[in-house]
Each structure stands twice: as C-alpha cells, then as structure tokens.
Motif scaffolding. Sequence first.
Motif, PDB file in Angstrom:
ATOM      1  N   ASN A  58       0.809  -1.215   0.000  1.00 56.01           N
ATOM      2  CA  ASN A  58       0.000   0.000   0.000  1.00 56.01           C
ATOM      3  C   ASN A  58       0.844   1.268   0.000  1.00 56.01           C
ATOM      4  O   ASN A  58       0.317   2.368  -0.175  1.00 56.01           O
ATOM      5  N   LEU A  59       2.153   1.137   0.193  1.00 56.49           N
ATOM      6  CA  LEU A  59       3.037   2.296   0.218  1.00 56.49           C
ATOM      7  C   LEU A  59       3.341   2.780  -1.196  1.00 56.49           C
ATOM      8  O   LEU A  59       3.375   1.988  -2.136  1.00 56.49           O
ATOM      9  N   SER A  60       3.554   4.063  -1.343  1.00 52.94           N
ATOM     10  CA  SER A  60       4.034   4.610  -2.621  1.00 52.94           C
ATOM     11  C   SER A  60       5.559   4.535  -2.612  1.00 52.94           C
ATOM     12  O   SER A  60       6.195   5.194  -1.773  1.00 52.94           O
ATOM     13  N   PRO A  61       6.150   3.742  -3.492  1.00 49.01           N
ATOM     14  CA  PRO A  61       7.606   3.556  -3.447  1.00 49.01           C
ATOM     15  C   PRO A  61       8.357   4.856  -3.735  1.00 49.01           C
ATOM     16  O   PRO A  61       8.008   5.593  -4.651  1.00 49.01           O
ATOM     17  N   LYS A  62       9.392   5.102  -2.946  1.00 52.43           N
ATOM     18  CA  LYS A  62      10.200   6.302  -3.120  1.00 52.43           C
ATOM     19  C   LYS A  62      11.512   6.002  -3.835  1.00 52.43           C
ATOM     20  O   LYS A  62      12.184   6.918  -4.297  1.00 52.43           O
ATOM     21  N   SER A  63      11.880   4.740  -3.908  1.00 55.50           N
ATOM     22  CA  SER A  63      13.152   4.365  -4.521  1.00 55.50           C
ATOM     23  C   SER A  63      12.963   3.174  -5.440  1.00 55.50           C
ATOM     24  O   SER A  63      11.955   2.445  -5.363  1.00 55.50           O
ATOM     25  N   TYR A  64      13.929   2.980  -6.318  1.00 58.67           N
ATOM     26  CA  TYR A  64      13.968   1.793  -7.186  1.00 58.67           C
ATOM     27  C   TYR A  64      13.904   0.528  -6.342  1.00 58.67           C
ATOM     28  O   TYR A  64      13.228  -0.447  -6.706  1.00 58.67           O
ATOM     29  N   GLU A  65      14.597   0.534  -5.233  1.00 60.35           N
ATOM     30  CA  GLU A  65      14.634  -0.645  -4.373  1.00 60.35           C
ATOM     31  C   GLU A  65      13.263  -0.953  -3.777  1.00 60.35           C
ATOM     32  O   GLU A  65      12.828  -2.114  -3.764  1.00 60.35           O
ATOM     33  N   GLU A  66      12.559   0.061  -3.299  1.00 53.33           N
ATOM     34  CA  GLU A  66      11.225  -0.159  -2.749  1.00 53.33           C
ATOM     35  C   GLU A  66      10.269  -0.665  -3.828  1.00 53.33           C
ATOM     36  O   GLU A  66       9.459  -1.562  -3.590  1.00 53.33           O
ATOM     37  N   LEU A  67      10.367  -0.072  -5.006  1.00 53.53           N
ATOM     38  CA  LEU A  67       9.540  -0.503  -6.129  1.00 53.53           C
ATOM     39  C   LEU A  67       9.776  -1.975  -6.445  1.00 53.53           C
ATOM     40  O   LEU A  67       8.830  -2.760  -6.616  1.00 53.53           O
ATOM     41  N   THR A  68      11.037  -2.371  -6.509  1.00 54.66           N
ATOM     42  CA  THR A  68      11.379  -3.738  -6.874  1.00 54.66           C
ATOM     43  C   THR A  68      10.979  -4.716  -5.776  1.00 54.66           C
ATOM     44  O   THR A  68      10.486  -5.815  -6.064  1.00 54.66           O
ATOM     45  N   ILE A  69      11.163  -4.335  -4.528  1.00 55.27           N
ATOM     46  CA  ILE A  69      10.747  -5.188  -3.415  1.00 55.27           C
ATOM     47  C   ILE A  69       9.241  -5.437  -3.465  1.00 55.27           C
ATOM     48  O   ILE A  69       8.771  -6.562  -3.223  1.00 55.27           O
ATOM     49  N   GLN A  70       8.469  -4.416  -3.793  1.00 54.70           N
ATOM     50  CA  GLN A  70       7.018  -4.618  -3.919  1.00 54.70           C
ATOM     51  C   GLN A  70       6.714  -5.693  -4.960  1.00 54.70           C
ATOM     52  O   GLN A  70       5.829  -6.532  -4.769  1.00 54.70           O
ATOM     53  N   GLY A  71       7.431  -5.668  -6.070  1.00 54.88           N
ATOM     54  CA  GLY A  71       7.232  -6.694  -7.091  1.00 54.88           C
ATOM     55  C   GLY A  71       7.594  -8.078  -6.596  1.00 54.88           C
ATOM     56  O   GLY A  71       6.884  -9.065  -6.871  1.00 54.88           O
ATOM     57  N   PHE A  72       8.683  -8.179  -5.848  1.00 57.24           N
ATOM     58  CA  PHE A  72       9.082  -9.475  -5.291  1.00 57.24           C
ATOM     59  C   PHE A  72       8.066  -9.970  -4.266  1.00 57.24           C
ATOM     60  O   PHE A  72       7.814 -11.179  -4.165  1.00 57.24           O
ATOM     61  N   ILE A  73       7.476  -9.049  -3.509  1.00 60.52           N
ATOM     62  CA  ILE A  73       6.428  -9.434  -2.560  1.00 60.52           C
ATOM     63  C   ILE A  73       5.241 -10.027  -3.306  1.00 60.52           C
ATOM     64  O   ILE A  73       4.710 -11.087  -2.941  1.00 60.52           O
ATOM     65  N   ILE A  74       4.809  -9.358  -4.368  1.00 54.94           N
ATOM     66  CA  ILE A  74       3.685  -9.857  -5.168  1.00 54.94           C
ATOM     67  C   ILE A  74       3.988 -11.244  -5.710  1.00 54.94           C
ATOM     68  O   ILE A  74       3.120 -12.126  -5.752  1.00 54.94           O
ATOM     69  N   ALA A  75       5.232 -11.472  -6.106  1.00 57.60           N
ATOM     70  CA  ALA A  75       5.619 -12.774  -6.651  1.00 57.60           C
ATOM     71  C   ALA A  75       5.525 -13.878  -5.604  1.00 57.60           C
ATOM     72  O   ALA A  75       5.365 -15.054  -5.953  1.00 57.60           O
ATOM     73  N   HIS A  76       5.627 -13.538  -4.328  1.00 58.75           N
ATOM     74  CA  HIS A  76       5.521 -14.525  -3.250  1.00 58.75           C
ATOM     75  C   HIS A  76       4.081 -14.933  -2.971  1.00 58.75           C
ATOM     76  O   HIS A  76       3.839 -15.969  -2.336  1.00 58.75           O
ATOM     77  N   LEU A  77       3.125 -14.147  -3.417  1.00 56.32           N
ATOM     78  CA  LEU A  77       1.729 -14.366  -3.055  1.00 56.32           C
ATOM     79  C   LEU A  77       1.114 -15.509  -3.869  1.00 56.32           C
ATOM     80  O   LEU A  77       1.609 -15.854  -4.942  1.00 56.32           O
ATOM     81  N   LYS A  83      -2.131 -12.353  -9.467  1.00 61.27           N
ATOM     82  CA  LYS A  83      -2.766 -11.933 -10.721  1.00 61.27           C
ATOM     83  C   LYS A  83      -3.603 -10.677 -10.528  1.00 61.27           C
ATOM     84  O   LYS A  83      -3.658  -9.809 -11.412  1.00 61.27           O
ATOM     85  N   LYS A  84      -4.233 -10.560  -9.374  1.00 58.90           N
ATOM     86  CA  LYS A  84      -5.076  -9.397  -9.086  1.00 58.90           C
ATOM     87  C   LYS A  84      -4.241  -8.131  -8.888  1.00 58.90           C
ATOM     88  O   LYS A  84      -4.621  -7.034  -9.335  1.00 58.90           O
ATOM     89  N   LEU A  85      -3.088  -8.263  -8.231  1.00 56.42           N
ATOM     90  CA  LEU A  85      -2.282  -7.097  -7.866  1.00 56.42           C
ATOM     91  C   LEU A  85      -1.306  -6.661  -8.945  1.00 56.42           C
ATOM     92  O   LEU A  85      -0.917  -5.486  -9.008  1.00 56.42           O
ATOM     93  N   LEU A  86      -0.905  -7.571  -9.800  1.00 55.53           N
ATOM     94  CA  LEU A  86       0.162  -7.282 -10.759  1.00 55.53           C
ATOM     95  C   LEU A  86      -0.147  -6.131 -11.722  1.00 55.53           C
ATOM     96  O   LEU A  86       0.714  -5.267 -11.931  1.00 55.53           O
ATOM     97  N   PRO A  87      -1.328  -6.061 -12.326  1.00 57.10           N
ATOM     98  CA  PRO A  87      -1.561  -4.999 -13.318  1.00 57.10           C
ATOM     99  C   PRO A  87      -1.360  -3.584 -12.782  1.00 57.10           C
ATOM    100  O   PRO A  87      -0.725  -2.749 -13.439  1.00 57.10           O
ATOM    101  N   ASN A  88      -1.887  -3.294 -11.597  1.00 61.63           N
ATOM    102  CA  ASN A  88      -1.706  -1.954 -11.040  1.00 61.63           C
ATOM    103  C   ASN A  88      -0.272  -1.707 -10.615  1.00 61.63           C
ATOM    104  O   ASN A  88       0.227  -0.576 -10.710  1.00 61.63           O
ATOM    105  N   TYR A  89       0.383  -2.751 -10.142  1.00 54.94           N
ATOM    106  CA  TYR A  89       1.794  -2.597  -9.778  1.00 54.94           C
ATOM    107  C   TYR A  89       2.632  -2.222 -10.999  1.00 54.94           C
ATOM    108  O   TYR A  89       3.463  -1.304 -10.949  1.00 54.94           O
ATOM    109  N   ILE A  90       2.405  -2.888 -12.106  1.00 59.59           N
ATOM    110  CA  ILE A  90       3.213  -2.660 -13.305  1.00 59.59           C
ATOM    111  C   ILE A  90       3.134  -1.204 -13.762  1.00 59.59           C
ATOM    112  O   ILE A  90       4.101  -0.654 -14.294  1.00 59.59           O
ATOM    113  N   LYS A  91       1.986  -0.586 -13.542  1.00 62.20           N
ATOM    114  CA  LYS A  91       1.821   0.808 -13.969  1.00 62.20           C
ATOM    115  C   LYS A  91       2.817   1.734 -13.297  1.00 62.20           C
ATOM    116  O   LYS A  91       3.100   2.827 -13.806  1.00 62.20           O
ATOM    117  N   LYS A  92       3.356   1.337 -12.154  1.00 63.35           N
ATOM    118  CA  LYS A  92       4.327   2.167 -11.428  1.00 63.35           C
ATOM    119  C   LYS A  92       5.757   1.940 -11.926  1.00 63.35           C
ATOM    120  O   LYS A  92       6.646   2.721 -11.596  1.00 63.35           O
TER     121      LYS A  92
END
Length: 228
Positions: A58-77, A83-92
Amino acid sequence: MNYSDFQIELTRLVDDDYRDFAIKGILTNYAFLGVRTPDLRALAAKIVKNGNAADFLNLSPKSYEELTIQGFIIAHLPYEEMKKLLPNYIKKVDNWATTDMVVSSLKSIKKHQEDFLDEIDQFLKSSHEFTVRTGLVCLKSYYVTPEYLAVIFDRIKEVKDREEYYIRMAIAWLMAECFIKFPDETYEFLSSKILPVWTQNKTISKIRDSYRVPKEIKDALLELKAKP
C-alpha cells in the motif's frame, strides 16, 4: 518489520560501489540507493514471512529498491492474489530491470499458463511501455514451448510496430529465445520479414550472439537481415 525498521535495514544494505556501477544501465525516475538484488529478494521474503505484505504494497515507493521489493512481494503471493495485484503494480514500473526481475519471479504462472494468457493479452494492449514489456517477458519466461509457439508469433505481430525501445528489445530477446529452442519454425517466421527493420536486425544480432547457435546457422541468418 515496520516501515522504519525496513528503512534502516535498506540503508544498511546500500553498496556505494554497486550503485555507481548499476545506475549506468538502469534508467529510472526513482531514487537509486544501490542495494544488490539478492538483498532485495531477502527483504521481500522477510516482509511476507512476517505478515506485512499488504502494508508494504500500500506504500508509494520512493526508490527503485522499494519498487522492486514490492514486485518481489507480489511474486511470493498465491497465484490468484498475484494476478489481481500485478496490473496496477506494473503501472508504477519505469525501468527494464524491475520489469524483468519481477517477471522472472512469477513462478506460479507455470501452473496457470492458459489462464494467465488473458492477462498477457491485456498487458500487450497497454499504452504503457513497461506493461507491454511485462507481457513479452512473461511469454519469454513461461511460454516458449511447442504448445505456445504459434501464440507467441501471433502476439508479436500485434505489437511489432510499437516504437518504444524497451518493447522492441523485448521482442528481439523473445524471438532469439524462440529461435534457440525452435530454430526451424522461428527461421520461417523471420523469413517472412514482417518485423520492422530495426527489430528484425536486432533479433538476428541477438541470435548470433548466442553460444547455443552453430556458426553455419549464424551465417545463414545474415541473409535475413532487413535493409533500411
């Protein structure tokens, strides 16, 4: 791990030498701290294990690292949640590295290829460069098989005229992977020369760079180079 603890841990992992090297190849509008990828993966796994995934997503990523970690979190789910979260994540996402690393982590797609193909089709229709790249890298990572080779060729035809650099490069990499695994079928596709000049020639260049392609075949591919 709350967000303050996370920030402390992220700062502790910063590698200045790595940052100075890696930032040259990753164009992003996010701050680039310089934390190595294995450390980002480990942090994402720790967040998921501790039950904080939703809070961090739910956080707005401030760094490349935070952005990438969010993607890795989604991959763990689990698959449906991913599938539900990925499309909106990719937009960032605004860079090739995050796109490719996150896609390579979406292992649950392997068991849901047919279902996830609908998501890929939506990605390929997007006006957002890295959403389209996500779709192409998904095809490269999980669909270069006999059952889906024709599907890949059809999808490439749909986006072949896109002019964004990271889409064209993704097409070239995808085509090169297809050629390495299915040389006859991919050679026939390239022989049709339906790809734009730049993409056709970049594909051939990528194939010729591969150690998995015999020299005589590399030489034969030169005949398929397109002229401007």
